[in-house]
Scaffold this motif. Sequence first.
Motif, PDB file in Angstrom:
ATOM      1  N   LEU A   1      37.615  35.784  37.144  1.00  0.00           N
ATOM      2  CA  LEU A   1      37.836  35.530  35.623  1.00  0.00           C
ATOM      3  C   LEU A   1      38.303  36.817  34.902  1.00  0.00           C
ATOM      4  O   LEU A   1      39.178  36.800  33.900  1.00  0.00           O
ATOM      5  CB  LEU A   1      36.508  35.119  35.051  1.00  0.00           C
ATOM      6  N   PRO A   2      37.573  37.846  35.011  1.00  0.00           N
ATOM      7  CA  PRO A   2      38.273  39.128  34.423  1.00  0.00           C
ATOM      8  C   PRO A   2      39.755  39.264  34.857  1.00  0.00           C
ATOM      9  O   PRO A   2      40.603  39.760  34.199  1.00  0.00           O
ATOM     10  CB  PRO A   2      37.201  40.278  34.932  1.00  0.00           C
ATOM     11  N   MET A   3      40.023  39.015  36.123  1.00  0.00           N
ATOM     12  CA  MET A   3      41.281  39.357  36.681  1.00  0.00           C
ATOM     13  C   MET A   3      42.328  38.308  35.993  1.00  0.00           C
ATOM     14  O   MET A   3      43.551  38.720  35.717  1.00  0.00           O
ATOM     15  CB  MET A   3      41.358  39.173  38.144  1.00  0.00           C
ATOM     16  N   THR A   4      41.814  37.175  35.572  1.00  0.00           N
ATOM     17  CA  THR A   4      42.743  36.112  35.018  1.00  0.00           C
ATOM     18  C   THR A   4      42.878  36.596  33.613  1.00  0.00           C
ATOM     19  O   THR A   4      44.166  36.260  33.049  1.00  0.00           O
ATOM     20  CB  THR A   4      42.004  34.871  34.937  1.00  0.00           C
TER      21      THR A   4
ATOM     22  N   LEU B   1      47.532  27.353  33.060  1.00  0.00           N
ATOM     23  CA  LEU B   1      47.771  26.700  34.214  1.00  0.00           C
ATOM     24  C   LEU B   1      48.030  27.701  35.588  1.00  0.00           C
ATOM     25  O   LEU B   1      47.600  27.616  36.507  1.00  0.00           O
ATOM     26  CB  LEU B   1      48.832  25.525  34.202  1.00  0.00           C
ATOM     27  N   VAL B   2      49.030  28.701  35.135  1.00  0.00           N
ATOM     28  CA  VAL B   2      49.490  29.470  36.281  1.00  0.00           C
ATOM     29  C   VAL B   2      48.613  30.443  36.659  1.00  0.00           C
ATOM     30  O   VAL B   2      48.614  30.971  37.915  1.00  0.00           O
ATOM     31  CB  VAL B   2      50.950  29.688  36.005  1.00  0.00           C
ATOM     32  N   VAL B   3      48.300  31.186  35.600  1.00  0.00           N
ATOM     33  CA  VAL B   3      47.657  32.524  35.611  1.00  0.00           C
ATOM     34  C   VAL B   3      46.284  32.439  36.492  1.00  0.00           C
ATOM     35  O   VAL B   3      46.363  33.422  37.300  1.00  0.00           O
ATOM     36  CB  VAL B   3      47.513  33.486  34.254  1.00  0.00           C
ATOM     37  N   PRO B   4      45.461  31.546  36.409  1.00  0.00           N
ATOM     38  CA  PRO B   4      44.225  31.279  37.286  1.00  0.00           C
ATOM     39  C   PRO B   4      44.367  31.483  38.535  1.00  0.00           C
ATOM     40  O   PRO B   4      43.810  31.958  39.460  1.00  0.00           O
ATOM     41  CB  PRO B   4      43.574  30.252  36.729  1.00  0.00           C
ATOM     42  N   HIS B   5      45.696  30.874  39.001  1.00  0.00           N
ATOM     43  CA  HIS B   5      45.968  30.818  40.540  1.00  0.00           C
ATOM     44  C   HIS B   5      46.504  31.988  40.907  1.00  0.00           C
ATOM     45  O   HIS B   5      46.340  32.506  42.051  1.00  0.00           O
ATOM     46  CB  HIS B   5      46.841  29.416  41.042  1.00  0.00           C
TER      47      HIS B   5
ATOM     48  N   SER C   1      44.188  32.023  29.433  1.00  0.00           N
ATOM     49  CA  SER C   1      44.161  32.212  30.974  1.00  0.00           C
ATOM     50  C   SER C   1      42.706  31.789  31.178  1.00  0.00           C
ATOM     51  O   SER C   1      42.368  31.073  32.134  1.00  0.00           O
ATOM     52  CB  SER C   1      44.512  33.204  31.294  1.00  0.00           C
ATOM     53  N   MET C   2      41.581  32.323  30.516  1.00  0.00           N
ATOM     54  CA  MET C   2      40.322  31.993  31.099  1.00  0.00           C
ATOM     55  C   MET C   2      39.893  30.759  30.664  1.00  0.00           C
ATOM     56  O   MET C   2      39.126  30.092  31.238  1.00  0.00           O
ATOM     57  CB  MET C   2      39.295  32.958  30.007  1.00  0.00           C
ATOM     58  N   ALA C   3      40.479  30.117  29.492  1.00  0.00           N
ATOM     59  CA  ALA C   3      40.286  28.653  29.145  1.00  0.00           C
ATOM     60  C   ALA C   3      40.671  27.869  30.404  1.00  0.00           C
ATOM     61  O   ALA C   3      39.977  26.914  31.232  1.00  0.00           O
ATOM     62  CB  ALA C   3      40.721  28.033  27.916  1.00  0.00           C
TER      63      ALA C   3
ATOM     64  N   SER D   1      44.509  34.213  43.852  1.00  0.00           N
ATOM     65  CA  SER D   1      45.524  34.803  44.940  1.00  0.00           C
ATOM     66  C   SER D   1      45.442  36.110  45.368  1.00  0.00           C
ATOM     67  O   SER D   1      45.469  36.776  46.334  1.00  0.00           O
ATOM     68  CB  SER D   1      46.855  34.425  44.742  1.00  0.00           C
ATOM     69  N   ILE D   2      45.105  36.978  44.156  1.00  0.00           N
ATOM     70  CA  ILE D   2      44.793  38.173  44.277  1.00  0.00           C
ATOM     71  C   ILE D   2      43.375  38.973  44.605  1.00  0.00           C
ATOM     72  O   ILE D   2      43.186  39.754  45.676  1.00  0.00           O
ATOM     73  CB  ILE D   2      45.259  39.049  43.056  1.00  0.00           C
TER      74      ILE D   2
END
Length: 329
Positions: A277-280, A259-263, A71-73, A267-268
Amino acid sequence: MKKQQNKIVMSIALLTLIILVTVSMMIGRYDLSFSEVLKYFTGQANSSSALILKLRFIRIIAVVLVGAGLSMAGATFQSVFGNGLASPNLLGVSTGASVGAAIAILNGKSIYWIEISAFLMGILTVFLTLSINRILHSESNITLILSGIIMSGLMQSLLGSVKYIADPEDQLQSIVYWELGSFMKVDSQSLISVAPILVIGIIFLLMTRWRLNALSLDTNTIKTIGINPTINRNLMILFATLLTAASVCLCGVIGWIGLVVPHVSRSIVGEDNRYALPMTAITGAILLLISDTLARSISVNDIPLSIITGFIGVPIFIVILVRRKNVGI
């Protein structure tokens, strides 16, 4: 006010992850109670429960690290390239690692050598991608992305060649299963060999996440605040690549997470990478943990993870597209 809200949200997400880890320890083809899980961590579990929980705990650690790392990548690639459709396989690392794993499987190597081969081939693919960009004397992100597409195409051809000559009764099935991703073969030895790379990569990106905000500015502004855009961009790409290669060599190729998790995270908590980035990382660990728990619980045999993440990721991404259609990815 927004800063405080983000901290509260991330704390809730972290607590959710801890709860899910506990629940995942309890759920499987052999269900266990909360008290048995608690006894395991206090060293009071009986031998049969302790063995099951040890295997599950090793697997869960791997899932959490890979979910956070991928996710971070993905978030790093999206920020560096300014493209919300960028994903961890952007520079061909996932495909290259698959080729490495397939070659090792074809030669009958152990899981340990499969992981090493996958990691080295993934890194080599990215090196070749960056070399093409350097030969063209280009600093454009678009040229780098196109170089990645070229190398991905080459690696897909090599992977197809390996699959063509593989034994369809044994080797081909293993290669295809690797391409779809699974934590089924993760053990303490493989985790110990790969976990340090994942941990170092995650810590580096977390410590330097403010630089991702700076890299979104124009070149002259970046230099004004004392940051070398080329060095910092390459460092971010390097560590995002290391996270991707390490993840692939541990469990194969897992789609949609990067792909999906960063978005979802943006959004949060918003676009600021100091919080996004930590949330991701936390959200990626949660999503992959849910996927893996389903993969090992709803069938007699482990379901390949990319199947589960696809069913989860596609509707989430459609929702994101609908919500952001007037803003742009």
